[in-house]
Write a protein that holds these residues in place. Structure first.
Motif, mmCIF file in Angstrom:
data_model
loop_
_atom_site.group_PDB
_atom_site.id
_atom_site.type_symbol
_atom_site.label_atom_id
_atom_site.label_comp_id
_atom_site.label_asym_id
_atom_site.label_seq_id
_atom_site.Cartn_x
_atom_site.Cartn_y
_atom_site.Cartn_z
ATOM 1 N N GLN A 180 0.763 -1.216 -0.032
ATOM 2 C CA GLN A 180 -0.146 -0.017 0.493
ATOM 3 C C GLN A 180 0.848 1.193 0.230
ATOM 4 O O GLN A 180 0.349 1.935 -0.268
ATOM 5 C CB GLN A 180 -0.585 0.273 1.050
ATOM 6 N N ILE B 232 -6.587 2.202 12.365
ATOM 7 C CA ILE B 232 -7.512 1.528 12.120
ATOM 8 C C ILE B 232 -7.087 0.218 12.943
ATOM 9 O O ILE B 232 -7.880 -1.106 13.510
ATOM 10 C CB ILE B 232 -7.934 0.603 10.526
ATOM 11 N N ALA C 205 -14.176 -3.638 7.984
ATOM 12 C CA ALA C 205 -14.367 -4.046 6.325
ATOM 13 C C ALA C 205 -12.904 -3.926 6.635
ATOM 14 O O ALA C 205 -12.465 -4.356 5.325
ATOM 15 C CB ALA C 205 -15.559 -3.896 6.313
ATOM 16 N N PHE C 206 -12.333 -2.612 6.479
ATOM 17 C CA PHE C 206 -11.362 -2.463 6.268
ATOM 18 C C PHE C 206 -11.113 -3.373 6.776
ATOM 19 O O PHE C 206 -9.014 -4.082 6.011
ATOM 20 C CB PHE C 206 -11.439 -0.726 6.655
ATOM 21 N N GLU D 40 -10.045 -6.569 4.609
ATOM 22 C CA GLU D 40 -9.506 -6.489 3.532
ATOM 23 C C GLU D 40 -7.820 -6.108 3.526
ATOM 24 O O GLU D 40 -7.173 -6.164 2.786
ATOM 25 C CB GLU D 40 -9.774 -4.900 3.001
ATOM 26 N N ARG E 280 -6.580 -9.449 4.313
ATOM 27 C CA ARG E 280 -6.566 -10.121 2.612
ATOM 28 C C ARG E 280 -5.110 -9.725 1.946
ATOM 29 O O ARG E 280 -4.483 -10.812 1.272
ATOM 30 C CB ARG E 280 -7.624 -10.013 2.067
ATOM 31 N N GLN E 281 -4.662 -8.822 1.840
ATOM 32 C CA GLN E 281 -3.693 -7.444 2.166
ATOM 33 C C GLN E 281 -2.246 -8.472 1.584
ATOM 34 O O GLN E 281 -1.640 -8.036 1.055
ATOM 35 C CB GLN E 281 -3.991 -6.989 0.796
ATOM 36 N N LEU F 281 -4.703 -1.667 -3.520
ATOM 37 C CA LEU F 281 -5.309 -0.226 -2.830
ATOM 38 C C LEU F 281 -5.898 -0.237 -1.649
ATOM 39 O O LEU F 281 -5.655 -0.914 -0.349
ATOM 40 C CB LEU F 281 -7.689 -0.873 -3.670
ATOM 41 N N TRP F 282 -5.935 1.110 -1.235
ATOM 42 C CA TRP F 282 -6.159 2.018 0.105
ATOM 43 C C TRP F 282 -7.564 1.665 0.562
ATOM 44 O O TRP F 282 -8.439 1.827 0.446
ATOM 45 C CB TRP F 282 -5.797 3.729 -0.359
ATOM 46 N N PRO F 283 -7.446 0.391 1.695
ATOM 47 C CA PRO F 283 -8.674 -0.251 2.380
ATOM 48 C C PRO F 283 -9.505 1.025 2.948
ATOM 49 O O PRO F 283 -10.671 0.615 2.741
ATOM 50 C CB PRO F 283 -7.932 -0.680 3.046
ATOM 51 N N HIS F 284 -8.540 2.275 3.146
ATOM 52 C CA HIS F 284 -10.198 3.141 3.604
ATOM 53 C C HIS F 284 -10.196 3.430 3.158
ATOM 54 O O HIS F 284 -11.149 4.901 3.576
ATOM 55 C CB HIS F 284 -8.838 3.264 5.228
ATOM 56 N N MET F 285 -10.069 3.698 1.955
ATOM 57 C CA MET F 285 -10.723 4.530 0.775
ATOM 58 C C MET F 285 -11.365 4.171 -0.329
ATOM 59 O O MET F 285 -11.558 2.990 -0.285
ATOM 60 C CB MET F 285 -9.369 5.728 -0.385
ATOM 61 N N TYR G 292 -16.342 0.321 -1.062
ATOM 62 C CA TYR G 292 -15.122 0.156 -0.977
ATOM 63 C C TYR G 292 -13.939 -1.305 -1.029
ATOM 64 O O TYR G 292 -15.143 -1.818 -1.125
ATOM 65 C CB TYR G 292 -15.057 0.319 1.248
ATOM 66 N N PRO G 293 -12.891 -1.637 -1.119
ATOM 67 C CA PRO G 293 -12.043 -2.375 -1.566
ATOM 68 C C PRO G 293 -12.581 -3.131 -1.156
ATOM 69 O O PRO G 293 -12.795 -4.641 -1.950
ATOM 70 C CB PRO G 293 -10.864 -2.085 -1.193
ATOM 71 N N SER G 294 -13.349 -3.861 -0.014
ATOM 72 C CA SER G 294 -13.446 -4.658 0.807
ATOM 73 C C SER G 294 -14.605 -5.664 0.347
ATOM 74 O O SER G 294 -15.302 -6.809 0.032
ATOM 75 C CB SER G 294 -13.917 -5.119 2.431
#
Lengths: 223, 260
Positions: free
Chosen positions: A116, A141, A214-215, A218, A221-222, B103-107, B148-150
């Motif tokens: 990222q 987060i 949710a974030f 993700e 996962r990344q 991707l930036w997950p918080h956007m 969001y990406p998720s």
């Protein structure tokens, strides 16, 4: 169970509860802010500063809170630091927890997937924008669950403040128990109060966590 | 005559005792599409990452439209690291797409695309949003702008990542195994977007294991093994007539695995 005694002492118990919440809130806030600043300075990778912060963290994590509190309150005057019991208590909670919060934030920064940050560098973002827009939000987060956890631990550490005569809940309970010889009632009432406090903190924490989950999923996962 | 988009000469990079790249030479012309293939660990990704200097190199040179990236050559022949500001300016012209999207997950999808436009290109919020939406439309994801990406599939995430890179209006695009992390049924949608980019004349250098895609879209194939380019040429020749035993063996393994 003597409810009449509890009722009679309700005002002092409630005021004690208020002091507990206030010390916990102020000490926790101080700890979070201080811990965050420590973690940020730690990231600068300046060897002497890093070494100093490391010592600070190890000392405050490695010694009992009770001992730290005594040193601040009773030892403070020797270095010209004369503090009210409550002020000393808040400062103690803040310093003690800042060592833990610093490590939590450091872990948060480490949890940001390097990809990222690379993506931000690839589009030509300035380092300050990479930090503010990408690294920091992702680190915060990731840090939310351990922060909530530490705040819960801290809420229970507030009982130690009674030792230096901070008029918080534990102190008021002990006073009541001593004056009325109702040790069991006092302990029972105390359990209820602290449970209420911890439960409300963790409820707030869960709501905060579910907003970032949710974030998080993700990010994991990344990674 | 203008300089080629990418010009690599004598490129060397070692990781400790291990030599990642050993004298790589490669030229990519404007609007050319070149696919890098080869076994894992051969240096494909390292080569790609040297082109925008995400990875520093020890020897040789990488030139983008004639300009050396990562280093500055002084008149006395010595070489020093390029200043951070100059490097950022060069990177703006080079789009990069990663295997894991990044991707930036918080956007939201929209903000992933708009954020670099605002921070790097200096667009205001409204302009950035307009261009971001146009880019998401371009990759077929206008309806996912607020997601969001998720909440997106791997294929959708990768298309957002492509939109993010394209929005910066780069002169060339680097793709590092863009479909390797995707479920097989999601690979097609990403390859379609890449095909249309190639058709529009974008200069592209692609590390891939999608041999069918490489055969159809690439102008040239470069085969890398053990840090060197072993064979290079038009897809038809490399895939069917390579004289290199290493290339034939790799393609045979690939063919065996994919026939049933």
């Amino acid at each position: 169970m003597d409810f009449e005694v509890l009722w009679r002492y309700a005002p002092s118990l409630l005021s004690g509860f208020g002091v507990t919440v206030m010390c916990w809130g102020a000490g926790g806030a101080l700890g979070v802010v201080l811990g965050f600043v420590i973690a940020l300075i730690y990231r600068l990778r300046l060897p002497p500063l890093r070494w100093l912060l490391r010592v600070f963290i190890e000392v405050f994590r490695g010694t009992p809170f009770l001992v730290q509190l005594f040193l601040i309150y009773a030892g403070g005057p020797y270095i010209g630091l004369r503090l009210e019991a409550t002020t000393a208590g808040i400062l103690g909670l803040g310093l003690y927890s800042s060592a833990y919060f610093a490590e939590i934030f450091r872990g948060g920064f480490a949890a940001v997937p390097v990809g990222q940050i690379e993506a931000a560098m690839c589009v030509g973002m300035k380092p300050i924008d990479v930090l503010l827009r990408v690294t920091l939000p992702a680190a915060l987060i990731a840090a939310v669950p351990p922060i909530v956890n530490m705040l819960i631990v801290l809420s229970k550490e507030t009982v130690v403040l009674s030792i230096i005569t901070v008029p918080e809940l534990m102190y008021q309970m002990q006073t009541m128990a001593a004056e009325t010889f109702t040790a069991f009632d006092a302990i029972f009432a105390m359990a209820v109060f602290y449970w209420l406090l911890v439960e409300s903190v963790s409820r707030l924490g869960r709501r905060l966590e579910s907003r970032v989950t949710a974030f998080m999923a993700e990010a994991a996962r990344q990674a | 005559m203008s300089a080629p988009m990418i010009e690599i000469r004598g490129l060397g990079k070692s990781f400790g005792a291990h030599e990642g790249l050993r004298g790589v030479a490669l030229v990519v012309g404007r609007s050319e599409v070149v696919c890098l293939i080869g076994p894992s660990g051969s240096g494909k990704s390292t080569l790609l990452r040297c082109i925008n200097f995400l990875e520093s190199y020890d020897a040789g040179e990488v030139r983008i439209a004639g300009k050396l990236i990562g280093y500055e050559d002084a008149p006395d022949g010595t070489r020093r690291r390029m200043g951070a500001r100059n490097l950022r300016e060069m990177r703006r012209e080079i789009g990069m797409v990663f295997q894991h999207f990044n991707l930036w997950p918080h956007m939201s999808a929209m903000r992933n695309v708009a954020e670099p436009l605002r921070r790097v290109r200096g667009l205001d919020a409204a302009e950035a949003a307009t261009r971001a939406l146009a880019m998401l439309t371009r990759v077929g994801l206008a309806d996912k702008a607020e997601a969001y990406p998720s909440r997106l599939s791997g294929g959708q995430q990768q298309r957002v990542a492509i939109a993010r890179a394209l929005a910066m209006q780069p002169r060339l695009m680097l793709f590092d195994e863009p479909t390797s992390a995707l479920d097989p049924e999601l690979v097609g949608e990403v390859l379609e977007v890449m095909k249309s980019l190639a058709a529009e004349g974008m200069t592209m250098l692609i590390v891939t294991h999608e041999m069918g895609f490489a055969a159809h879209v690439a102008d040239r194939i470069a085969f890398i093994d053990d840090g060197r380019i072993v064979d290079e040429g038009p897809p038809r020749r490399v895939f069917h007539e390579s004289a290199e035993p290493r290339v034939r063996q790799f393609l045979q393994t690939y063919h065996d695995r994919n026939s049933f």
